[in-house]
Design an enzyme around this catalytic site. Sequence first.
Site, short mmCIF file in Angstrom:
data_model
loop_
_atom_site.label_atom_id
_atom_site.label_comp_id
_atom_site.label_asym_id
_atom_site.label_seq_id
_atom_site.Cartn_x
_atom_site.Cartn_y
_atom_site.Cartn_z
N HIS A 1 39.78 31.09 47.88
CA HIS A 1 39.47 31.95 46.79
C HIS A 1 39.17 30.57 45.99
O HIS A 1 39.60 30.62 44.90
CB HIS A 1 41.54 31.89 46.24
CG HIS A 1 42.52 33.21 46.58
ND1 HIS A 1 42.70 32.23 48.22
CD2 HIS A 1 42.59 34.14 46.57
CE1 HIS A 1 43.25 33.38 48.25
NE2 HIS A 1 43.35 34.82 47.75
N LEU B 1 41.13 41.44 24.31
CA LEU B 1 40.98 40.42 23.83
C LEU B 1 41.17 39.39 25.18
O LEU B 1 40.44 38.20 25.28
CB LEU B 1 42.68 40.28 23.84
CG LEU B 1 43.41 38.88 23.30
CD1 LEU B 1 43.31 37.80 22.85
CD2 LEU B 1 45.28 38.53 24.69
N GLY C 1 37.37 40.96 56.37
CA GLY C 1 36.41 43.15 56.52
C GLY C 1 35.21 42.75 55.19
O GLY C 1 34.19 42.79 55.81
N CYS D 1 41.18 35.55 54.05
CA CYS D 1 41.02 37.22 53.15
C CYS D 1 39.83 37.30 52.99
O CYS D 1 38.86 36.02 53.54
CB CYS D 1 42.05 36.51 51.98
SG CYS D 1 42.06 38.54 50.98
N TRP E 1 49.86 50.58 45.41
CA TRP E 1 48.40 49.95 43.31
C TRP E 1 48.00 51.38 43.12
O TRP E 1 46.92 51.12 42.56
CB TRP E 1 47.43 49.28 44.74
CG TRP E 1 47.53 47.60 44.65
CD1 TRP E 1 48.50 47.19 44.22
CD2 TRP E 1 47.11 47.00 45.81
NE1 TRP E 1 48.90 45.46 44.55
CE2 TRP E 1 48.07 45.73 45.20
CE3 TRP E 1 45.57 46.68 46.62
CZ2 TRP E 1 47.23 44.23 46.32
CZ3 TRP E 1 46.24 45.27 47.06
CH2 TRP E 1 46.11 43.53 46.89
N GLU F 1 47.18 35.50 55.14
CA GLU F 1 46.95 34.22 54.30
C GLU F 1 47.72 32.83 54.81
O GLU F 1 49.51 33.22 54.93
CB GLU F 1 46.95 34.55 52.63
CG GLU F 1 46.70 33.05 51.98
CD GLU F 1 47.77 33.23 50.97
OE1 GLU F 1 47.41 34.14 49.82
OE2 GLU F 1 48.50 32.66 50.08
#
Length: 758
Positions: free
Chosen positions: A697, A17, A434, A729, A563, A668
């Site tokens: 972003h 999907l 980074g 970020c 995570w 952020e």
Amino acid sequence: MKTAVIGFPRIGKNRELKFASEKYFKGESSKEELFAEAKAQRSYSLKVQKEAGIDLISSNDFSFYDGMLDTAVLFNVIPKRYKDLGLSDIDTYFAMARGYQGDKGNVKALAMKKWFNTNYHYIVPEIEDDTVVSLTGNKLFDEYDEASSLGVETKPALCGPFTFLKLTKYSGAKNIDFFAPLLCEEYIKLIKKLDDKGVKWVQFDEPSLVKDLNADNIALFVSLYEKILASKGNVKVLLQTYFGDVRDIYNDLVKLDFDGIGLDLIEGRKTLELITKNGFPTNKTLFAGLVNGKNIWRNDYEKTLSLLGRLKDAGVKDIVLSTSCSLLHVPYTTKSETKLSNEYLKHFAYAEEKLIELKDIASLSDDENAVASDVYKNNRALFEGRKDSTDEDVKKRVSNIKDSDYTRLPVFAEREKIQKNTFNLPFFPTTTIGSFPQTLDVKQARKQFRNGQLSEEEYKTFVKNKIRECIKLQEEIGLDVLVHGEYERNDMVEYFGENLSGYLFTEKAWVQSYGTRCVKPPIIWGDVSRKKAITVEWSVFAKSCSDKPVKGMLTGPVTILNWSFPREDISIKESTLQIALAIRDEVLDLEKNGINIIQIDEAALREKLPLRKSDWYSEYLDWAIPAFRLVASGVKPETQIHTHMCYSEFTDIIPAIDAMDADVITFEASRSDYQILDSLKKNNFKTEVGPGVYDIHSPRVPSTDEIYDALCIMREKLNDEKLWVNPDCGLKTRGETETKASLINLVEAAKKLRELRA
Ligand code: GLN
Ligand code: ZN
């Protein structure tokens, strides 16, 4: 005993999907092709659940993007700016989910937020003052009919009105009190329509009930459901909760006319106690969430059967065995894993294996001789020890941790003075988080190295060349504290997992994170330790390319744990401490090799923050924050420790963040109107800070003035001595051109600001 499933994954066993949707987004396929794939996925999920013998299967758990967004569309909660685009229904839906930029207009997507304590993200519905809440959508009814035509009687599932109202954003002057009665009317219409169709069960998901509730919340919930339940006719209503227990509302809940109540016995720490203390009505069905919908380990049948026994002893008459939450949060099937041997795989149950577990447990619980059966015995054997999961040295090291290991000395104020002398950085030092753009050549080289097309030597030379260029670029731009660019890593957690023992990796264990984005968390199999230095070679090389300071770059223990799929045989606290010791070794190794600024990222620190505020410290922060400190406490006073966090949503845990006792934190801020700055000021934040000055972003290049203005706002709340200048970020998803342009402007803005001090 009957069985039920709250919801099933939908992205496709091989992410079909996802790929079909992305193709459609790019205009490379038609709506019909996309719909055909969606239908195939729905049919597949019905088929496997039916064949497994599940009694109560959900429909409408499918989604093209997100179930919350589906509920919004079902009730016509579509902001005007999306309707005005004049797109087809499905394209309007995707415009809400992803934004739209094209010949019909330019609108941003709706906000997206973390779904309770999972790594899944939902679309935040938005109600405007003139929104006409109205049952106009068909998806729920169509999918019920579609399932019926395939011979499966399903329980349509949707977000219930309480959670929907709670999670919705009210963009105008009218609020939840205004919209609650209106939405309630539409849920009444919905239930009547289901009754007319002859639907047997409907499932209202109300996960908001596991949060702290006050009297007003409870009154709202009761008033909504009194009305809805009065209209239910012959439809049985299942009130489904998950991700915790319903301690604040249990007694009100059981008084209402629900036919079934779904409670989580895995994450709901108090669920069993609530039932045994208060009883459970004999005229209702308990949907007992006993098969973990969030983790991938096999169910311990002995434990589950004993819990079922206690429920029966407590007088619960009718039990349906269910999952603890939707299976959306686990991958499809261990059958897709070809590289892990059965020695490992037999310990795991993904969604399809969990169906078998539901059936196994249900029949064992009906069987007086259950313990004599092979199914039971085989399951028992799984819990009698696992190969290579224990490492006595690691265990000993954790138990030898002393209180003083959690404290870095000298105290921050003294270190700050020492470090100002050591580094002699200008005011408003500039740096990045980074990673630098992971361009095609980087991805290709990594792939070729994995395939054996590049030798280790060749790959290392490639990465080192990238690092050299990256350092040169940063020097040209004029940044003060440099980074090596993180070209050697694909992912900030997977990379460390691969270099730590105790980890396992899967091939197909994809889990939906949001929309078409999936993650493949590694599995913590056993005790974790560091095999050898992980990042030292890269950092040392980077440092050799410049006279400026170069930061070492690590991922923190809490993020690595959050995570990953965690173990269930030891606590997550214990696992985190093991990881913390491993990363501590890496920190000390970096220091020994001359790296005197080290960043330890804790991007996902907030992920496992308990849903109830009252549990924040006692259940989580009281060990998570010390785990971070354990990583950093061994370094010399002149070594500067940085950390980085992604989401600005930590205004409410500022004291905990300060207690991490890092020297510098970057985070952020650019997307949250700098609210966090007030909070830092109010809490007398001691750590030096780099609130992101622009949003990475988006490919947009911020102008020097824009960054300068942002910095001026920051200076109103923060001392000049504390303020760093950086993006919000890592830059790995950005292109090279915009990155360079943005950073040039960033440095220029910082220089302009320095002139004010000259
Ligand atoms: N150091 C990481 C990077 O720059 C941090 C990533 C993150 O915060 N998600 O990519
Ligand atoms: Zn980040």
